[in-house]
Design a protein around this motif. Structure first.
Motif, mmCIF file in Angstrom:
data_model
loop_
_atom_site.group_PDB
_atom_site.id
_atom_site.type_symbol
_atom_site.label_atom_id
_atom_site.label_comp_id
_atom_site.label_asym_id
_atom_site.label_seq_id
_atom_site.Cartn_x
_atom_site.Cartn_y
_atom_site.Cartn_z
ATOM 1 N N SER A 172 0.836 -1.197 0.000
ATOM 2 C CA SER A 172 0.000 0.000 0.000
ATOM 3 C C SER A 172 0.871 1.248 0.000
ATOM 4 C CB SER A 172 -0.911 0.005 1.224
ATOM 5 O OG SER A 172 -1.619 1.222 1.317
ATOM 6 N N LYS A 173 0.447 2.234 -0.800
ATOM 7 C CA LYS A 173 1.147 3.512 -0.854
ATOM 8 C C LYS A 173 0.374 4.592 -0.099
ATOM 9 C CE LYS A 173 4.333 1.904 -3.620
ATOM 10 N NZ LYS A 173 5.727 1.713 -3.128
ATOM 11 N N THR A 174 -0.704 4.181 0.534
ATOM 12 C CA THR A 174 -1.552 5.131 1.256
ATOM 13 C C THR A 174 -0.823 5.701 2.464
ATOM 14 O OG1 THR A 174 -3.541 3.965 0.548
ATOM 15 C CG2 THR A 174 -3.754 5.438 2.431
ATOM 16 N N LEU A 175 -1.023 6.989 2.689
ATOM 17 C CA LEU A 175 -0.352 7.667 3.793
ATOM 18 C C LEU A 175 -1.254 7.823 5.013
ATOM 19 C CD1 LEU A 175 2.135 9.324 4.774
ATOM 20 C CD2 LEU A 175 1.023 11.328 3.809
ATOM 21 N N ILE A 176 -2.538 8.146 4.788
ATOM 22 C CA ILE A 176 -3.438 8.495 5.883
ATOM 23 C C ILE A 176 -4.600 7.499 5.966
ATOM 24 C CG2 ILE A 176 -5.023 10.243 6.793
ATOM 25 C CD1 ILE A 176 -3.286 12.355 5.406
ATOM 26 N N TYR A 177 -4.843 7.003 7.190
ATOM 27 C CA TYR A 177 -5.939 6.070 7.421
ATOM 28 C C TYR A 177 -6.878 6.641 8.482
ATOM 29 C CZ TYR A 177 -3.009 2.680 4.963
ATOM 30 O OH TYR A 177 -2.250 2.033 4.021
ATOM 31 N N HIS A 178 -8.136 6.771 8.124
ATOM 32 C CA HIS A 178 -9.146 7.192 9.092
ATOM 33 C C HIS A 178 -9.752 5.944 9.709
ATOM 34 C CE1 HIS A 178 -12.239 9.741 10.888
ATOM 35 N NE2 HIS A 178 -13.063 8.739 10.640
ATOM 36 N N ILE A 179 -9.660 5.815 11.017
ATOM 37 C CA ILE A 179 -10.143 4.632 11.717
ATOM 38 C C ILE A 179 -11.381 5.016 12.524
ATOM 39 C CG2 ILE A 179 -9.496 2.676 13.165
ATOM 40 C CD1 ILE A 179 -7.712 3.126 10.683
ATOM 41 N N GLY A 180 -12.551 4.687 11.986
ATOM 42 C CA GLY A 180 -13.800 5.046 12.631
ATOM 43 C C GLY A 180 -14.926 4.110 12.234
ATOM 44 N N SER A 181 -16.148 4.518 12.536
ATOM 45 C CA SER A 181 -17.294 3.642 12.288
ATOM 46 C C SER A 181 -18.498 4.354 11.684
ATOM 47 C CB SER A 181 -17.724 2.985 13.608
ATOM 48 O OG SER A 181 -18.128 3.985 14.540
ATOM 49 N N SER A 182 -18.453 5.668 11.557
ATOM 50 C CA SER A 182 -19.646 6.429 11.177
ATOM 51 C C SER A 182 -20.196 6.068 9.807
ATOM 52 C CB SER A 182 -19.352 7.934 11.228
ATOM 53 O OG SER A 182 -18.335 8.280 10.303
ATOM 54 N N LEU A 183 -19.335 5.700 8.863
ATOM 55 C CA LEU A 183 -19.785 5.399 7.503
ATOM 56 C C LEU A 183 -20.367 3.997 7.396
ATOM 57 C CD1 LEU A 183 -19.992 6.227 4.520
ATOM 58 C CD2 LEU A 183 -17.683 5.319 4.197
ATOM 59 N N ARG A 184 -19.692 3.014 7.972
ATOM 60 C CA ARG A 184 -20.060 1.612 7.749
ATOM 61 C C ARG A 184 -20.919 1.006 8.855
ATOM 62 N NH1 ARG A 184 -17.063 0.657 3.365
ATOM 63 N NH2 ARG A 184 -15.286 2.057 3.107
ATOM 64 N N ASN A 185 -20.909 1.605 10.029
ATOM 65 C CA ASN A 185 -21.708 1.060 11.135
ATOM 66 C C ASN A 185 -22.086 2.195 12.088
ATOM 67 O OD1 ASN A 185 -22.985 -0.625 12.921
ATOM 68 N ND2 ASN A 185 -21.163 -1.728 13.553
ATOM 69 N N ASP B 275 -12.481 -4.081 11.541
ATOM 70 C CA ASP B 275 -13.654 -3.855 10.707
ATOM 71 C C ASP B 275 -14.820 -3.386 11.578
ATOM 72 O OD1 ASP B 275 -15.748 -3.845 8.973
ATOM 73 O OD2 ASP B 275 -15.498 -5.912 8.282
ATOM 74 N N PRO B 276 -15.272 -2.125 11.429
ATOM 75 C CA PRO B 276 -16.347 -1.605 12.287
ATOM 76 C C PRO B 276 -17.678 -2.325 12.086
ATOM 77 C CG PRO B 276 -15.882 -0.065 10.502
ATOM 78 C CD PRO B 276 -14.801 -1.108 10.464
ATOM 79 N N THR B 277 -17.860 -2.985 10.936
ATOM 80 C CA THR B 277 -19.126 -3.681 10.694
ATOM 81 C C THR B 277 -19.271 -4.923 11.573
ATOM 82 O OG1 THR B 277 -18.231 -5.018 8.875
ATOM 83 C CG2 THR B 277 -19.176 -2.874 8.304
ATOM 84 N N THR B 278 -18.187 -5.358 12.201
ATOM 85 C CA THR B 278 -18.258 -6.526 13.082
ATOM 86 C C THR B 278 -18.698 -6.159 14.500
ATOM 87 O OG1 THR B 278 -15.914 -6.344 13.706
ATOM 88 C CG2 THR B 278 -16.434 -7.680 11.769
ATOM 89 N N ILE B 279 -18.897 -4.872 14.752
ATOM 90 C CA ILE B 279 -19.328 -4.424 16.083
ATOM 91 C C ILE B 279 -20.850 -4.483 16.179
ATOM 92 C CG2 ILE B 279 -19.292 -2.558 17.773
ATOM 93 C CD1 ILE B 279 -16.867 -1.405 16.298
ATOM 94 N N ASP B 280 -21.346 -5.259 17.111
ATOM 95 C CA ASP B 280 -22.770 -5.247 17.452
ATOM 96 C C ASP B 280 -22.923 -4.228 18.576
ATOM 97 O OD1 ASP B 280 -25.268 -5.644 18.601
ATOM 98 O OD2 ASP B 280 -25.239 -7.815 18.330
ATOM 99 N N TRP B 281 -23.364 -3.029 18.237
ATOM 100 C CA TRP B 281 -23.349 -1.932 19.199
ATOM 101 C C TRP B 281 -24.178 -2.223 20.449
ATOM 102 C CZ3 TRP B 281 -19.617 1.309 19.165
ATOM 103 C CH2 TRP B 281 -19.051 1.759 17.970
ATOM 104 N N THR B 282 -25.318 -2.862 20.276
ATOM 105 C CA THR B 282 -26.155 -3.171 21.430
ATOM 106 C C THR B 282 -25.433 -4.102 22.400
ATOM 107 O OG1 THR B 282 -28.193 -2.906 20.144
ATOM 108 C CG2 THR B 282 -28.341 -4.184 22.186
ATOM 109 N N HIS B 283 -24.880 -5.183 21.867
ATOM 110 C CA HIS B 283 -24.130 -6.118 22.709
ATOM 111 C C HIS B 283 -22.901 -5.440 23.301
ATOM 112 C CE1 HIS B 283 -22.045 -9.755 24.047
ATOM 113 N NE2 HIS B 283 -20.977 -9.292 23.407
ATOM 114 N N TYR B 284 -22.201 -4.678 22.489
ATOM 115 C CA TYR B 284 -20.962 -4.044 22.941
ATOM 116 C C TYR B 284 -21.219 -3.062 24.084
ATOM 117 C CZ TYR B 284 -16.883 -0.977 22.928
ATOM 118 O OH TYR B 284 -15.808 -0.223 23.315
#
Length: 273
Positions: free
Chosen positions: A111-124, A249-258
Motif C-alpha cells: 500500500s502507498k496510502t499515507l493516511i488512514y481514518h479509523i472510525g465507524s460512522s460510515l459503515r456502522n 472492521d467496524p461492521t463486526t461491532i454489534d453496538w447493542t451487545h458491545y
C-alpha cells in the motif's frame, strides 16, 4: 494561555487546542519526514477494547464516557447535542490492529496510502439516541450507588439542545443561582460559601458543554475508504497466517451487545471511582 490557545485555534477553523495541535503535528511530520516512510492513523473517539487483551478494558473516563458516567450518576438531564448525531467511535484494540496492519502493508509495499481514518460512522453508524437508550437500559438494571450506598435513579430521557445558550436559559439551577446571589446579599453574605460552590459547578458544566459542543452537533460522516482498502488487502493475503487476526472492521461491532455487555460494564469496573 488556555484562553489564548482557544482563540488561536478558532481563528484557524479548529474548535479547540486539542484538535488544532493534532493538525499541526501532522503538518510538521509531512514537511520534515524527508525519505522516511510515514503512516498517519486518525482514530476517532477511542472506546473500551472490543476483544483484546480482553473485552472492556479502559483507563480513565474520557470523551463520550464522561456523558455516560454523568448519566449513570443522575447528573445529566440536559446537554448540548442532537439525538440524531452519529457518534464517531471505535474500540481501542481495533485502532491498534489497524496500525499493525498498516505498518505491515507499508513494509511489504502493498500500500502507498499515507493516511488512514479509523472510525465507524460510515459503515456502522451509532447515534446519540442509541447510546442514551442503551445507557438507560443498563443503569436501570445495574444502577450506580451514591456516597451513602443507595442506588441512583437516572432520568429516562436527556433534553438535548442545539446550543449552550439554550441549556443555560432553561436550566432551573441557573435561576436558583441568581436567587442565591440575591439571598447572599440580603443575608450579609452569610451564604457566600454555598453560592460560590454553586457558581463553580455551573462554570464547570459550561466548560464541559463548550468542549463537547462541536462534536455533539457535528453532522458529518468520515470517509474511511483507505482503511477499507487496507482491510481488503489484508483479506487477499491468503498465505498470511494472520488473516483471521488483527480485526479492525467496524461492521463486526454489534453496538447493542458491545455497549450493554462490554463498554459500560468495563467503564464501571475499570474507570469509575
Amino acid at each position: 494561555m488556555k484562553n489564548l490557545g482557544t482563540i488561536r485555534s478558532n481563528l484557524h477553523g479548529w474548535p479547540n487546542v486539542y484538535t488544532f495541535t493534532k493538525a499541526m503535528g501532522e503538518m510538521i511530520l509531512l514537511k520534515m519526514k524527508g525519505d522516511i516512510p510515514l503512516i498517519i492513523a486518525r482514530p476517532t473517539i477511542i472506546l473500551n477494547t472490543h476483544s483484546e487483551p480482553f473485552p472492556g478494558w479502559i483507563e480513565g473516563v474520557r470523551t463520550m464516557d464522561l456523558l455516560v458516567v454523568m448519566y449513570g450518576k443522575g447528573k445529566l438531564r440536559r446537554s448540548v447535542g442532537r439525538r440524531s448525531t452519529i457518534i464517531e467511535a471505535i474500540p481501542a484494540d481495533m485502532v491498534i490492529n489497524s496500525m499493525i496492519v498498516a505498518l505491515e502493508a507499508c513494509s511489504k509495499s502493498c500500500s502507498k496510502t499515507l493516511i488512514y481514518h479509523i472510525g465507524s460512522s460510515l459503515r456502522n453508524p451509532f447515534r446519540i439516541s442509541d447510546l442514551e437508550d442503551l445507557a438507560h437500559q443498563y443503569f436501570t438494571k445495574h444502577p450506580l450507588t451514591d456516597m451513602f450506598g443507595k442506588p441512583v435513579a437516572c432520568s429516562k430521557k436527556v433534553s438535548w439542545m442545539s446550543s449552550i445558550e439554550s441549556i443555560f436559559c432553561f436550566l432551573f439551577w441557573c435561576s436558583t443561582l441568581k436567587r442565591l446571589k440575591v439571598m447572599n446579599k440580603v443575608c450579609c453574605y452569610g451564604h457566600k460559601a454555598y453560592y460560590n460552590e454553586s457558581k463553580r459547578k455551573v462554570k464547570k458544566m459550561m466548560g464541559i458543554m463548550r468542549f463537547y459542543e462541536p462534536f455533539l452537533l457535528f453532522e458529518g460522516i468520515f470517509d474511511d475508504k483507505n482503511a477499507e482498502n487496507l482491510r481488503m488487502t489484508k483479506m487477499k493475503a491468503k498465505d498470511d497466517d494472520d488473516v483471521g487476526r488483527f480485526n479492525f472492521d467496524p461492521t463486526t461491532i454489534d453496538w447493542t451487545h458491545y455497549v450493554l455487555n462490554v463498554h459500560i460494564p468495563g467503564l464501571v469496573k475499570y474507570a469509575v471511582k
